[in-house]
Design an enzyme around this catalytic site. Structure first.
Site, PDB file in Angstrom:
ATOM      1  N   HIS A  55       0.842  -1.203   0.000  1.00  0.00           N
ATOM      2  CA  HIS A  55       0.000   0.000   0.000  1.00  0.00           C
ATOM      3  C   HIS A  55       0.870   1.243   0.000  1.00  0.00           C
ATOM      4  CE1 HIS A  55      -3.673   2.273   0.625  1.00  0.00           C
ATOM      5  NE2 HIS A  55      -3.089   2.953   1.595  1.00  0.00           N
ATOM      6  N   HIS A  57       0.890   5.582  -1.342  1.00  0.00           N
ATOM      7  CA  HIS A  57       0.450   6.800  -2.020  1.00  0.00           C
ATOM      8  C   HIS A  57       1.733   7.591  -2.294  1.00  0.00           C
ATOM      9  CE1 HIS A  57      -3.685   5.956  -0.840  1.00  0.00           C
ATOM     10  NE2 HIS A  57      -3.333   5.908   0.423  1.00  0.00           N
ATOM     11  N   ARG A  77      -4.849  15.406   6.759  1.00  0.00           N
ATOM     12  CA  ARG A  77      -5.528  15.205   5.483  1.00  0.00           C
ATOM     13  C   ARG A  77      -5.688  16.516   4.718  1.00  0.00           C
ATOM     14  NH1 ARG A  77     -11.596  12.837   4.421  1.00  0.00           N
ATOM     15  NH2 ARG A  77     -12.126  14.849   5.329  1.00  0.00           N
ATOM     16  N   TYR A 116      -5.592   7.661  -6.720  1.00  0.00           N
ATOM     17  CA  TYR A 116      -6.889   8.308  -6.913  1.00  0.00           C
ATOM     18  C   TYR A 116      -6.787   9.730  -7.451  1.00  0.00           C
ATOM     19  CZ  TYR A 116      -5.612   9.794  -2.159  1.00  0.00           C
ATOM     20  OH  TYR A 116      -4.936  10.264  -1.070  1.00  0.00           O
ATOM     21  N   HIS A 202     -11.971   3.334  -2.586  1.00  0.00           N
ATOM     22  CA  HIS A 202     -11.212   4.149  -1.638  1.00  0.00           C
ATOM     23  C   HIS A 202     -11.563   3.792  -0.198  1.00  0.00           C
ATOM     24  CE1 HIS A 202     -10.252   7.564   0.956  1.00  0.00           C
ATOM     25  NE2 HIS A 202      -9.195   7.701   0.166  1.00  0.00           N
ATOM     26  N   ARG A 205     -16.438   5.450   3.087  1.00  0.00           N
ATOM     27  CA  ARG A 205     -16.747   6.883   3.140  1.00  0.00           C
ATOM     28  C   ARG A 205     -16.872   7.466   1.734  1.00  0.00           C
ATOM     29  NH1 ARG A 205     -12.583   9.464   4.527  1.00  0.00           N
ATOM     30  NH2 ARG A 205     -11.108   7.789   4.938  1.00  0.00           N
ATOM     31  N   HIS A 265      -5.117  -1.076   6.670  1.00  0.00           N
ATOM     32  CA  HIS A 265      -5.120  -0.555   8.040  1.00  0.00           C
ATOM     33  C   HIS A 265      -5.889  -1.493   8.969  1.00  0.00           C
ATOM     34  CE1 HIS A 265      -3.190   2.956   6.529  1.00  0.00           C
ATOM     35  NE2 HIS A 265      -4.260   3.352   5.838  1.00  0.00           N
ATOM     36  N   ASP A 316       2.349   3.173   2.808  1.00  0.00           N
ATOM     37  CA  ASP A 316       1.265   4.139   2.829  1.00  0.00           C
ATOM     38  C   ASP A 316       1.741   5.550   2.480  1.00  0.00           C
ATOM     39  OD1 ASP A 316      -1.167   5.378   3.115  1.00  0.00           O
ATOM     40  OD2 ASP A 316      -1.416   4.945   5.224  1.00  0.00           O
TER      41      ASP A 316
END
Length: 435
Positions: A55, A57, A77, A116, A202, A205, A265, A316
């Protein structure tokens, strides 16, 4: 292509004097144990099967060293959104090339890029999958094996519209995302065999309930499917309030739980959630350095493994890029919450770092016949590893102890000094000091 390994650490076992032969695609086609070293083979000393980063990003790497003062996942975030808003295909290609090179240098031979940032900031599409192919270009240049986990992102939260900063993540609807995914699959099939396309939801949510099963049912059954799951207690609370189900319960109700699913996670799970994931034979990808950095909490890794869930690890947000530290963090978290040592023993850690990660990415296990010839040579006598038993090095080694990395039978090398300087320039130029 031939690689000879004096001591091969693979599948939780030690193998001596192993000669691996690969075809032109870098796939192992023959193995000989107890072999003398051939003069025409690349020779390694102590080496493990390649590590798979379950995983990542890549663009989060720009936040390293800039977001550690205070706050929570939610304040972090907001800074992440600001960074995402500044990416263009050319900028992302340059940055991701450096981030993927950092991964290879650390010992990750494969990466699942949870992607994304699809469109322009206003949500309009780039031509010809420009952002996705920028990541493909970056992986090919850096020399890492890539599973591009193209991500479905449709909502700003459960029952909430997209925010302005989220528009570039989203497609017009679930069927528009599926159309784009299938078109991208055809393009990627024409590229390097080291690059494949996976998929991701994703989170519950960002993907409404009615879209979960649509994605799951429309994708080919062999395609790995990932999802962020219960990283924050607020996600669980929102899901229970809106659906009357935990996020895991929602996935089970919609038929999404299966062996091809990887939950990322999996921090805040109920006993019923753990049992459901175990029944499904899913994989849980833990990211201990990120979960610690963001204050997320410590997930129930031991309970998940005992229930039948396969474990893997990932980097991550790339605040740390080091497979050894992710594995050590997994066991450290277990020790801290249980006050017991040896919850995940070193043999199991080796399997998690390599076999578990490759399973999450839908890739064959490395350094075996039928799998990729991917290896990581480690220094067994550094100031960190000196005196360590080979099988216990997940608890003593770091990325600094990686000597050489082999991907597809070929050595991949990046100068750490030059790489660091290039990363510094890229991050400073792209995102400046206000991020």
């Amino acid at each position: 292509m031939r690689v000879w390994v004096d001591t091969l650490l693979r599948g939780g076992e030690v193998h001596r004097r192993v000669l691996l032969e690969a075809d032109e695609t870098g796939t192992v086609v023959a193995e000989h144990t107890g072999s003398d070293r051939p003069t025409d083979a690349l020779a390694l000393g102590v080496a493990s099967a390649g590590f798979a980063n379950g995983h990542s990003h890549a663009f989060h790497r720009v936040l390293r060293g800039r977001t550690h003062v205070s706050g929570s996942f939610w304040t972090w975030r907001e800074l992440m959104y600001r960074a995402a808003g500044r990416l263009t295909p050319d900028r992302y290609r340059d940055l991701a090339t450096l981030v993927f090179a950092e991964m290879v240098t650390a010992g990750w031979t494969s990466v699942g890029e949870f992607h994304y940032v699809h469109h322009r900031p206003d949500g309009t599409a780039y031509p010809a999958h420009a952002m996705e192919l920028a990541l493909v270009d970056a992986a090919e240049t850096a020399g890492i094996r890539l599973v591009l986990l193209d991500t479905c992102y449709l909502a700003g939260g459960i029952g909430q519209p997209l925010g302005p900063e989220q528009r570039r993540f989203a497609d017009a609807g679930v069927h528009a995302w599926l159309d784009r995914w299938h078109d991208l699959q055809a393009l990627i099939a024409q590229r390097s065999p080291r690059v494949t396309l996976g998929a991701a939801l994703h989170s519950v949510r960002a993907v409404p309930r009615e879209a979960l099963s649509v994605v799951n049912d429309a994708l080919p059954g062999t395609v790995p499917l990932h999802i962020h799951l219960s990283e924050q207690t607020a996600e669980n609370e929102d899901s229970l309030a809106h659906y009357g189900l935990t996020p895991t319960g929602l996935l089970e109700a919609e038929g999404v739980l299966s062996p091809r699913l990887s939950v990322v996670h999996a921090t805040h799970l109920s006993p019923a959630d753990i049992a459901a994931l175990g029944r499904a034979g899913a994989t849980a990808v833990f990211c201990p350095t990120t979960e610690a950095d963001l204050g997320d909490g410590i997930g129930p890794a031991r309970e998940l493994a005992d229930a039948g869930v396969v474990l893997a690890v990932g980097s991550d947000q790339n605040a740390i890029v080091d497979p050894w530290l992710e594995l050590r963090g997994l066991e450290a978290g277990e020790r801290l919450r249980s006050r017991t040592r040896g919850r995940i023993d070193p043999v199991e850690l080796w399997r998690i770092g390599s076999d578990g990660g490759h399973r999450a990415l839908g890739l064959p296990e490395p350094a075996r016949v039928g799998g990729p010839l991917d290896l990581v040579e480690v220094d067994p006598r550094s100031v960190r590893t000196a005196g360590s038993a080979a099988m216990q090095m997940p608890l003593s080694a770091t990325a600094s102890d990686v000597r050489r990395v082999v991907v597809g039978g070929a050595q991949v090398a990046h100068d750490p000094v030059e790489l660091g300087a290039a990363l510094d320039r890229s991050i400073t130029e792209l995102f400046e000091e206000d991020v």
